[in-house]
Design a protein around this motif. Structure first.
Motif, PDB file in Angstrom:
ATOM      1  N   TYR A  47       0.850  -1.184   0.000  1.00 29.12           N
ATOM      2  CA  TYR A  47       0.000   0.000   0.000  1.00 29.12           C
ATOM      3  C   TYR A  47       0.893   1.244   0.000  1.00 29.12           C
ATOM      4  O   TYR A  47       1.864   1.324   0.751  1.00 29.12           O
ATOM      5  CB  TYR A  47      -0.900   0.020   1.234  1.00 29.12           C
ATOM      6  CG  TYR A  47      -2.025  -0.984   1.171  1.00 29.12           C
ATOM      7  CD1 TYR A  47      -3.273  -0.632   0.656  1.00 29.12           C
ATOM      8  CD2 TYR A  47      -1.839  -2.290   1.632  1.00 29.12           C
ATOM      9  CE1 TYR A  47      -4.303  -1.564   0.594  1.00 29.12           C
ATOM     10  CE2 TYR A  47      -2.859  -3.224   1.574  1.00 29.12           C
ATOM     11  CZ  TYR A  47      -4.090  -2.861   1.053  1.00 29.12           C
ATOM     12  OH  TYR A  47      -5.111  -3.776   0.987  1.00 29.12           O
ATOM     13  N   ARG A  57      -1.347  -1.358  -4.202  1.00 29.64           N
ATOM     14  CA  ARG A  57      -2.593  -0.651  -3.943  1.00 29.64           C
ATOM     15  C   ARG A  57      -2.265   0.817  -3.648  1.00 29.64           C
ATOM     16  O   ARG A  57      -1.688   1.135  -2.605  1.00 29.64           O
ATOM     17  CB  ARG A  57      -3.320  -1.253  -2.734  1.00 29.64           C
ATOM     18  CG  ARG A  57      -3.506  -2.777  -2.788  1.00 29.64           C
ATOM     19  CD  ARG A  57      -4.548  -3.193  -3.785  1.00 29.64           C
ATOM     20  NE  ARG A  57      -4.801  -4.628  -3.694  1.00 29.64           N
ATOM     21  CZ  ARG A  57      -4.151  -5.549  -4.416  1.00 29.64           C
ATOM     22  NH1 ARG A  57      -3.221  -5.155  -5.288  1.00 29.64           N
ATOM     23  NH2 ARG A  57      -4.423  -6.833  -4.281  1.00 29.64           N
ATOM     24  N   VAL A  92      -3.485   4.296  -2.502  1.00 29.45           N
ATOM     25  CA  VAL A  92      -4.621   4.730  -1.688  1.00 29.45           C
ATOM     26  C   VAL A  92      -4.365   6.132  -1.138  1.00 29.45           C
ATOM     27  O   VAL A  92      -3.230   6.608  -1.065  1.00 29.45           O
ATOM     28  CB  VAL A  92      -4.859   3.760  -0.505  1.00 29.45           C
ATOM     29  CG1 VAL A  92      -5.261   2.380  -1.010  1.00 29.45           C
ATOM     30  CG2 VAL A  92      -3.619   3.671   0.381  1.00 29.45           C
ATOM     31  N   ASP A 110      -7.005   9.034   3.721  1.00 29.14           N
ATOM     32  CA  ASP A 110      -8.284   8.807   4.391  1.00 29.14           C
ATOM     33  C   ASP A 110      -8.691   7.341   4.407  1.00 29.14           C
ATOM     34  O   ASP A 110      -9.607   6.944   5.124  1.00 29.14           O
ATOM     35  CB  ASP A 110      -9.387   9.646   3.740  1.00 29.14           C
ATOM     36  CG  ASP A 110      -9.520   9.372   2.230  1.00 29.14           C
ATOM     37  OD1 ASP A 110      -8.634   8.695   1.672  1.00 29.14           O
ATOM     38  OD2 ASP A 110     -10.504   9.838   1.628  1.00 29.14           O
ATOM     39  N   SER A 111      -8.002   6.507   3.628  1.00 28.96           N
ATOM     40  CA  SER A 111      -8.322   5.074   3.602  1.00 28.96           C
ATOM     41  C   SER A 111      -7.869   4.365   4.872  1.00 28.96           C
ATOM     42  O   SER A 111      -8.376   3.294   5.214  1.00 28.96           O
ATOM     43  CB  SER A 111      -7.662   4.410   2.387  1.00 28.96           C
ATOM     44  OG  SER A 111      -6.248   4.346   2.558  1.00 28.96           O
ATOM     45  N   GLN A 131      -5.098   2.875   5.201  1.00 29.88           N
ATOM     46  CA  GLN A 131      -4.244   1.741   4.836  1.00 29.88           C
ATOM     47  C   GLN A 131      -2.744   2.038   5.006  1.00 29.88           C
ATOM     48  O   GLN A 131      -1.925   1.123   4.938  1.00 29.88           O
ATOM     49  CB  GLN A 131      -4.516   1.330   3.384  1.00 29.88           C
ATOM     50  CG  GLN A 131      -5.918   0.826   3.126  1.00 29.88           C
ATOM     51  CD  GLN A 131      -6.186  -0.525   3.780  1.00 29.88           C
ATOM     52  OE1 GLN A 131      -5.294  -1.180   4.301  1.00 29.88           O
ATOM     53  NE2 GLN A 131      -7.437  -0.960   3.754  1.00 29.88           N
TER      54      GLN A 131
END
Length: 240
Positions: free
Chosen positions: A166, A183, A185, A188-189, A191
């Motif tokens: 991530y 990923r 991102v 705010d995710s 992750q």
């Protein structure tokens, strides 16, 4: 004639006598009991191991070198020489605990820093194992695609082959990380919370990384050494 008021710094004996002068003209003395030669109030202070251990701990806190010199009661010149040697010996590779293949998740991020002046940017690329919180990848350099490649190269093979990564939307990650396991991102995710929290810890513990600091690095070698020194300490302090 014996100097009854002078104590030998080695054995504390008062059985001391004058023994010529040293290179700067200062009176030299000799202990008749242990043979130690010394001067009264020497300019070159012998730094004991306990003081060095204290300095090593203080280097891991948000304290500038001038502050450490005051606390440890050593000269700034000696301290700078000690730090140069200490950071020069810090390993530039990580000792990471063994991991099984599968189920590995990395959080990657890059933090801005500089050496000497703000035009000389040095980006700190980091990869953190979400499960163990270990820092498993480190590179310090520019923010180009080459920096992302260097971060990947610093990872243990099991992460390069199996981990899901991530990161933010910085294009260098997308160009280097395998698309099936990458990923991208937003913050705010949630992750990348752990690596972003580590970046805050890094800035709060390494004085030369504090924003608007007066303790910025003047030598790239010491900048890199200080970062590696803290990361090794951080990994070693994690629970097994």
């Amino acid at each position: 004639m014996s100097l009854r008021l002078l104590h030998c710094p080695s054995c504390s004996s008062k059985n001391t006598v004058k023994n010529g002068k040293i290179h700067n003209g200062k009176q030299n003395h000799k202990c008749n009991d242990c043979g130690r030669q010394f001067v009264q109030d020497p300019q070159n202070k012998i730094i004991d191991e306990a003081t060095k251990r204290l300095i090593d701990k203080l280097l891991l806190e948000k304290i500038p070198l001038a502050g450490i010199a005051r606390v440890a009661e050593v000269s700034e010149v000696w301290l700078q020489q000690y730090v140069n040697a200490k950071y020069g010996q810090v390993p530039r590779q990580l000792e990471v605990s063994a991991k099984k293949r599968g189920g590995l998740t990395l959080e990657c991020d890059e933090a801005w820093s500089f050496v000497a002046n703000k035009a000389n940017k040095q980006w700190i690329w980091l990869a953190l194992d979400r499960s163990t919180r270990e820092i498993v990848g480190v590179h310090i350099g520019d923010r180009s695609q080459e920096g992302a490649k260097a971060l990947c190269s610093s990872l243990p093979p099991v992460y390069r082959q199996c981990a899901v990564c991530y990161s933010d939307f910085w294009q260098a990650y997308q160009a280097v990380l395998p698309s099936k396991r990458h990923r991208a991102v937003g913050k705010d995710s949630g992750q990348t919370n752990h690596i972003e929290r580590f970046n805050c810890t890094l800035r709060q513990r390494v004085s030369r990384l504090v924003r608007k600091t007066l303790s910025f690095s003047k030598k790239l070698e010491n900048h890199i050494g200080a970062i590696w020194f803290f990361i090794h300490h951080y990994n070693a302090s994690l629970p097994l």
